[in-house]
Design a protein around this motif. Sequence first.
Motif, PDB file in Angstrom:
ATOM      1  N   ALA A  88       0.833  -1.199   0.000  1.00  0.00           N
ATOM      2  CA  ALA A  88       0.000   0.000   0.000  1.00  0.00           C
ATOM      3  C   ALA A  88       0.870   1.253   0.000  1.00  0.00           C
ATOM      4  N   VAL A  89       0.199   2.400  -0.165  1.00  0.00           N
ATOM      5  CA  VAL A  89       0.862   3.708  -0.132  1.00  0.00           C
ATOM      6  C   VAL A  89       0.157   4.566   0.915  1.00  0.00           C
ATOM      7  N   ILE A  90       0.925   5.270   1.733  1.00  0.00           N
ATOM      8  CA  ILE A  90       0.352   6.108   2.782  1.00  0.00           C
ATOM      9  C   ILE A  90      -0.233   7.387   2.177  1.00  0.00           C
ATOM     10  N   LEU A  91      -1.501   7.665   2.509  1.00  0.00           N
ATOM     11  CA  LEU A  91      -2.180   8.865   2.034  1.00  0.00           C
ATOM     12  C   LEU A  91      -2.254   9.950   3.105  1.00  0.00           C
ATOM     13  N   LYS A  92      -2.398   9.532   4.364  1.00  0.00           N
ATOM     14  CA  LYS A  92      -2.559  10.494   5.452  1.00  0.00           C
ATOM     15  C   LYS A  92      -2.066   9.868   6.749  1.00  0.00           C
ATOM     16  N   ILE A  93      -1.389  10.653   7.571  1.00  0.00           N
ATOM     17  CA  ILE A  93      -0.869  10.183   8.852  1.00  0.00           C
ATOM     18  C   ILE A  93      -1.651  10.848   9.978  1.00  0.00           C
ATOM     19  N   GLN A  94      -2.212  10.031  10.863  1.00  0.00           N
ATOM     20  CA  GLN A  94      -2.994  10.532  11.985  1.00  0.00           C
ATOM     21  C   GLN A  94      -2.246  10.274  13.290  1.00  0.00           C
ATOM     22  N   LYS A  95      -2.925  10.410  14.415  1.00  0.00           N
ATOM     23  CA  LYS A  95      -2.259  10.291  15.710  1.00  0.00           C
ATOM     24  C   LYS A  95      -1.753   8.877  15.967  1.00  0.00           C
ATOM     25  N   THR A  96      -2.597   7.890  15.747  1.00  0.00           N
ATOM     26  CA  THR A  96      -2.206   6.493  15.989  1.00  0.00           C
ATOM     27  C   THR A  96      -2.518   5.591  14.798  1.00  0.00           C
ATOM     28  N   ARG A  97      -3.009   6.184  13.715  1.00  0.00           N
ATOM     29  CA  ARG A  97      -3.408   5.413  12.544  1.00  0.00           C
ATOM     30  C   ARG A  97      -2.950   6.132  11.282  1.00  0.00           C
ATOM     31  N   CYS A  98      -3.053   5.443  10.160  1.00  0.00           N
ATOM     32  CA  CYS A  98      -2.763   6.105   8.891  1.00  0.00           C
ATOM     33  C   CYS A  98      -3.732   5.598   7.822  1.00  0.00           C
ATOM     34  N   LEU A  99      -4.051   6.484   6.909  1.00  0.00           N
ATOM     35  CA  LEU A  99      -4.902   6.137   5.780  1.00  0.00           C
ATOM     36  C   LEU A  99      -4.006   5.660   4.652  1.00  0.00           C
ATOM     37  N   VAL A 100      -4.286   4.461   4.132  1.00  0.00           N
ATOM     38  CA  VAL A 100      -3.454   3.894   3.070  1.00  0.00           C
ATOM     39  C   VAL A 100      -4.326   3.481   1.891  1.00  0.00           C
ATOM     40  N   ARG A 101      -3.696   3.385   0.731  1.00  0.00           N
ATOM     41  CA  ARG A 101      -4.380   2.886  -0.470  1.00  0.00           C
ATOM     42  C   ARG A 101      -3.673   1.621  -0.933  1.00  0.00           C
ATOM     43  N   ASP A 105      -5.899  -3.357  -5.319  1.00  0.00           N
ATOM     44  CA  ASP A 105      -7.301  -3.053  -5.628  1.00  0.00           C
ATOM     45  C   ASP A 105      -7.643  -1.571  -5.513  1.00  0.00           C
ATOM     46  N   GLN A 106      -6.659  -0.741  -5.125  1.00  0.00           N
ATOM     47  CA  GLN A 106      -6.837   0.713  -5.023  1.00  0.00           C
ATOM     48  C   GLN A 106      -7.877   1.127  -3.977  1.00  0.00           C
ATOM     49  N   LYS A 107      -8.172   0.248  -3.038  1.00  0.00           N
ATOM     50  CA  LYS A 107      -9.094   0.589  -1.957  1.00  0.00           C
ATOM     51  C   LYS A 107      -8.339   1.281  -0.831  1.00  0.00           C
ATOM     52  N   ASN A 108      -9.030   2.218  -0.160  1.00  0.00           N
ATOM     53  CA  ASN A 108      -8.437   2.950   0.952  1.00  0.00           C
ATOM     54  C   ASN A 108      -8.843   2.319   2.280  1.00  0.00           C
ATOM     55  N   TRP A 109      -7.879   2.246   3.205  1.00  0.00           N
ATOM     56  CA  TRP A 109      -8.145   1.685   4.523  1.00  0.00           C
ATOM     57  C   TRP A 109      -7.455   2.537   5.584  1.00  0.00           C
ATOM     58  N   ASN A 110      -8.135   2.697   6.714  1.00  0.00           N
ATOM     59  CA  ASN A 110      -7.556   3.408   7.850  1.00  0.00           C
ATOM     60  C   ASN A 110      -7.080   2.361   8.852  1.00  0.00           C
ATOM     61  N   ILE A 111      -5.777   2.241   9.011  1.00  0.00           N
ATOM     62  CA  ILE A 111      -5.221   1.142   9.802  1.00  0.00           C
ATOM     63  C   ILE A 111      -4.348   1.679  10.939  1.00  0.00           C
ATOM     64  N   PRO A 112      -4.263   0.945  12.047  1.00  0.00           N
ATOM     65  CA  PRO A 112      -3.375   1.361  13.147  1.00  0.00           C
ATOM     66  C   PRO A 112      -1.913   1.175  12.766  1.00  0.00           C
ATOM     67  N   PHE A 113      -1.050   1.933  13.409  1.00  0.00           N
ATOM     68  CA  PHE A 113       0.376   1.860  13.100  1.00  0.00           C
ATOM     69  C   PHE A 113       0.936   0.452  13.282  1.00  0.00           C
ATOM     70  N   TYR A 114       0.387  -0.291  14.257  1.00  0.00           N
ATOM     71  CA  TYR A 114       0.979  -1.605  14.529  1.00  0.00           C
ATOM     72  C   TYR A 114       0.703  -2.627  13.425  1.00  0.00           C
ATOM     73  N   TYR A 115      -0.108  -2.285  12.433  1.00  0.00           N
ATOM     74  CA  TYR A 115      -0.276  -3.146  11.259  1.00  0.00           C
ATOM     75  C   TYR A 115       0.936  -3.062  10.323  1.00  0.00           C
ATOM     76  N   LEU A 116       1.697  -1.976  10.410  1.00  0.00           N
ATOM     77  CA  LEU A 116       2.732  -1.686   9.415  1.00  0.00           C
ATOM     78  C   LEU A 116       3.960  -2.570   9.595  1.00  0.00           C
ATOM     79  N   ASN A 117       4.438  -3.122   8.495  1.00  0.00           N
ATOM     80  CA  ASN A 117       5.622  -3.987   8.496  1.00  0.00           C
ATOM     81  C   ASN A 117       6.810  -3.190   7.957  1.00  0.00           C
TER      82      ASN A 117
END
Length: 209
Positions: A88-101, A105-117
Amino acid sequence: MLPDAWHYFGDIKAGNIAVKPLTGTSAMDYTAILEALNKASLFDLHRLQSAIYQELINPVRVEQIKAQLKVGQSISYFDPQANGLIDAVILKIQKTRCLVRNVKDQKNWNIPFYYLNLDDVDTAIQPKPHTTGIPKSALQVGTQVGFKGRDNHELFGEVIRLNPKTATVKISEQHTWLVPYSRLFPVIDGTSYDANPTQASLFIEHDKS
């Protein structure tokens, strides 16, 4: 990941897990950890889950991850539903989560930082040797698998969903099957490997959803 990784070397006793640091590496052996956890009671797992969650939301850890992120950054994250990594690609960085695409499939998801590898960790969990079938923990959405139908003929397809007791396997555009994990066998480089070729393929049914 912490600078020091930990490796299970003993049995789980009275809710405690004996661990020791690995030197010279930050990788964790998820297969070994899971094997150790298989000896734990449900209460042991509940207690560990509570402790792990507190670390997942630890502000110090969260800030360490956030400091490594930037908009437009290419990353991979672990999707629990797919049981695998998603590019995925990061679209927006929030306090404890980030919006990624998602790249695929080009879908956007808001995921917590601890998902990131961020350390490109190998997340695969290997089944034990001579295991019948493929354990759910070792299977990912998108994996190519085989199984035997009611007529004992081999069928091949792609895992599209992981259910509590069965995998949903798509064998064509019109046909999907619900197959118990114990009836699956891996397909590697265009060839199949059946760990138990004489086993009857019972309890396999078409997915009517």
